[in-house]
Structure formats: structure tokens, C-alpha cells
Write an enzyme that holds these catalytic residues in place. Structure first.
Site, PDB file in Angstrom:
ATOM      1  N   THR A 109       0.865  -1.179   0.000  1.00 32.59           N
ATOM      2  CA  THR A 109       0.000   0.000   0.000  1.00 32.59           C
ATOM      3  C   THR A 109       0.901   1.229   0.000  1.00 32.59           C
ATOM      4  O   THR A 109       1.587   1.505   0.985  1.00 32.59           O
ATOM      5  CB  THR A 109      -0.926   0.016   1.224  1.00 32.59           C
ATOM      6  OG1 THR A 109      -1.808  -1.102   1.158  1.00 32.59           O
ATOM      7  CG2 THR A 109      -1.760   1.294   1.252  1.00 32.59           C
ATOM      8  N   LYS A 184      -7.595   1.480  -2.673  1.00 25.26           N
ATOM      9  CA  LYS A 184      -7.214   1.100  -1.309  1.00 25.26           C
ATOM     10  C   LYS A 184      -7.276   2.297  -0.371  1.00 25.26           C
ATOM     11  O   LYS A 184      -7.854   2.213   0.728  1.00 25.26           O
ATOM     12  CB  LYS A 184      -5.807   0.503  -1.312  1.00 25.26           C
ATOM     13  CG  LYS A 184      -5.238   0.183   0.071  1.00 25.26           C
ATOM     14  CD  LYS A 184      -5.997  -0.931   0.759  1.00 25.26           C
ATOM     15  CE  LYS A 184      -5.487  -1.169   2.186  1.00 25.26           C
ATOM     16  NZ  LYS A 184      -4.174  -1.829   2.225  1.00 25.26           N
ATOM     17  N   LYS A 259      -1.033   5.483   8.411  1.00 26.78           N
ATOM     18  CA  LYS A 259      -0.298   5.479   7.143  1.00 26.78           C
ATOM     19  C   LYS A 259      -1.252   5.662   5.973  1.00 26.78           C
ATOM     20  O   LYS A 259      -1.031   6.494   5.081  1.00 26.78           O
ATOM     21  CB  LYS A 259       0.476   4.175   6.982  1.00 26.78           C
ATOM     22  CG  LYS A 259       1.098   3.978   5.605  1.00 26.78           C
ATOM     23  CD  LYS A 259       1.583   2.563   5.389  1.00 26.78           C
ATOM     24  CE  LYS A 259       1.961   2.312   3.941  1.00 26.78           C
ATOM     25  NZ  LYS A 259       2.383   0.920   3.676  1.00 26.78           N
TER      26      LYS A 259
END
Length: 309
Positions: A109, A184, A259
Site C-alpha cells: 500500500t 485502497k 499510514k
């Protein structure tokens, strides 16, 4: 073009796969590929991680270049965009050392710009590449039930499906290069915001004398229903499998949610999108992590909002 193939009966031929990054997610993903009958060669900086791959039936090597030599497919699971850029585009990296017919799949990611830059470098070298981040956490990685959000050319996606299906249950082509990462971070921004909202509601209910189970029974069957409530309830009791019943052991750590929320904010700024709730969720998770709870499950944000953390 090389890459994985299927037999006339629909079964998957054995494929030579290099797997770069054998951590909490990559390790079980690589193990599932080996379990499916593929020849998996892995690299990680951790000797323990490499030993676990060997125990699962794979082979471990000392460098990225050695791992990708002769590979039909390269899969990576790395911490951040800078690591992906280095592993793929460096002189000792994937693009310089993998066969020209190899299919490249990055399941990290990372930021959209890095994903597109690496895909462009692969394309210039005559290789097909996909960004294929996942949802489902460590449990999904171990069980082989991950959701893959895949960005890249349709040809590459079709080649990758048999490989991804050995690691996941839902394989979705999101569009061109970078759209897997876009999906995502958008999905996890929804998750981060909704978890804060659900947590705030339970804290307010406590203050007002409303039993948590009663709130769950009502909201889970009415307009407040959402995944953060019904599958991952942030208070103990209503959902037996939620981390709230394990003292908020992750699951999905708060630092990982932070994050992803930061990546969403970077993307919002670069694209000119207004995401005020995403920004506020990122600020709250930053405070939660900075208070010493980075390794707690992200649903533990309810403790911070209650004043217990």
C-alpha cells in the site's frame, strides 16, 4: 509474454514466483502460493521471515536479484513507496534482473505517484506490471481470503488472476496503473472516518446512560449500520470477533491506519480533492499513535476518545 497459465481443464500450472517482502502480510501470502503448488523463491531482510518461508515449502535467497532471476511472476509486499521504487528500479532490483517476460505485481500500500512511476519504468523495460494492494489483514493473508484491488492493463490482470486467486477471494480490476492504490486509500479513508464516528457514538451513549448492546442492536438494524459497527464494533461485547474483546490487539494496527489516512491526504492535496473528514480522522489517529498506542488495533481509538488512552 510469459507469466502464469492454466491447463485446458482450468487448473493452474506450476509457476516460478519470486516474492519480495515476507513480513506479517507477505509471509503468509507467499506460503499460500507455495501451498498451491508454485515454486516460490523469497527475499526479506529478516532471516526469521526467510526461515518461515522455507518451512512453508519455499526457497530463500540472499538478494532481490537472485530471487527474481528466472521468475515467471514477481510479487512484492513492502512498507512504503520509497521501498517499492528502490526494489523495482534500482540497479540490483526487479526490473534490471527479472526476465523480460515476467509479470510484476506489487501488493504494497503506497502512494499513487510511486505506483505509476514504477509501472512506467516496467513498461519502458517491456514488462507488464500491476499495483494490487489488499484488504483483509493478517487473518485474510493467512486464510487466503484477501481482497485484491488491482490497477494496470487488462492483459496483465488476466495473467495475474490465477496467482492472486491463490492468495485471495475477491480479485477486482479497478482500472489503469495506480487505480488499485487509489481504491485502497479511498476505502481505508472511509473505514478510518467511520470507525471514529462509531466510536464517538458509543462514548456519547455511555455518557447518556445508554447500554452499548442496546445501541448496537438498534444502530446495526437502522440507518447507523456500517462495517465498523457490525463487523468490527469498537466496544467489548456486541461482536465476539472484534479486537475490542482481545484488549484491542491488532487486527489492523493504528499506525497502519494512520499510514493509509496520510496517503489519502497526500492524494487529496495533489488532486485538489476536498476531504475534511479524512483530514480530521488522520489528525485523530496521529494523536492516538503519538500517545503510545501505534501498535494497538485502530478500533482502540474509542479508548482515546473516552479519555482512557
Amino acid at each position: 509474454m510469459g507469466g502464469p497459465s492454466t491447463t485446458p481443464s482450468g487448473g493452474l500450472n506450476m509457476t516460478t514466483i519470486a516474492f519480495i517482502g515476507l513480513g506479517n502480510m507477505g509471509g503468509p501470502m507467499a506460503a499460500n502460493l507455495a501451498k498451491a503448488g508454485h515454486q516460490v523463491t523469497g527475499f526479506d531482510l529478516s532471516e526469521d521471515a526467510k526461515a518461515r518461508l522455507v518451512a512453508a515449502g519455499g526457497r530463500a535467497v540472499a538478494t532481490v536479484a537472485e530471487a527474481v532471476t528466472g521468475a515467471d511472476v514477481v510479487v512484492s509486499m513492502l512498507p512504503a513507496g520509497k521501498h517499492v521504487r528502490s526494489v523495482y528500479t534500482g540497479p540490483d532490483g526487479v526490473i534490471a534482473n527479472a526476465p523480460k517476460g515476467a509479470l510484476l505485481i506489487d501488493s504494497s500500500t503506497i502512494d499513487v505517484d510511486s505506483a505509476r512511476a514504477v509501472a512506467d519504468a516496467a513498461k519502458a523495460a517491456g514488462m507488464l506490471m500491476l499495483d494490487a494492494p489488499v484488504s483483509g489483514g493478517v487473518g485474510g493473508a493467512a486464510a487466503g481470503t484477501l481482497t485484491f484491488m488491482v490497477g494496470g492493463e487488462a492483459e496483465a490482470f488476466e495473467q495475474a488472476k490465477p496467482i492472486l486467486s491463490a492468495m485471495g477471494k475477491n480479485i477486482i480490476h479497478a482500472g489503469g496503473a495506480g487505480t488499485g492504490q487509489a481504491a485502497k486509500i479511498c476505502n481505508n479513508m472511509i473505514l478510518g472516518i467511520s470507525m471514529v464516528a462509531v466510536s464517538e457514538a458509543f462514548v456519547l451513549a455511555e455518557r447518556l446512560g445508554l447500554d452499548a448492546q442496546k445501541l448496537f442492536d438498534i444502530s446495526s438494524t437502522s440507518s447507523g449500520q456500517c462495517w465498523s459497527l457490525t463487523s468490527y464494533c469498537p466496544v467489548p461485547g456486541p461482536v465476539a470477533t472484534s479486537p475490542a474483546n482481545r484488549d484491542y490487539q491488532p487486527g489492523f494496527a493504528a499506525q497502519m491506519m494512520l499510514k493509509d489516512l496520510k496517503l489519502a491526504q497526500e492524494a487529496a492535496q495533489s488532486s485538489g480533492a476536498a476531504t475534511p473528514l479524512g483530514a480530521q480522522a488522520a489528525a485523530l489517529y496521529a494523536m492516538f499513535c503519538n500517545s503510545g498506542h501505534a501498535d494497538m488495533d485502530f478500533s482502540g481509538i474509542v479508548k482515546y476518545l473516552r479519555g482512557d488512552a
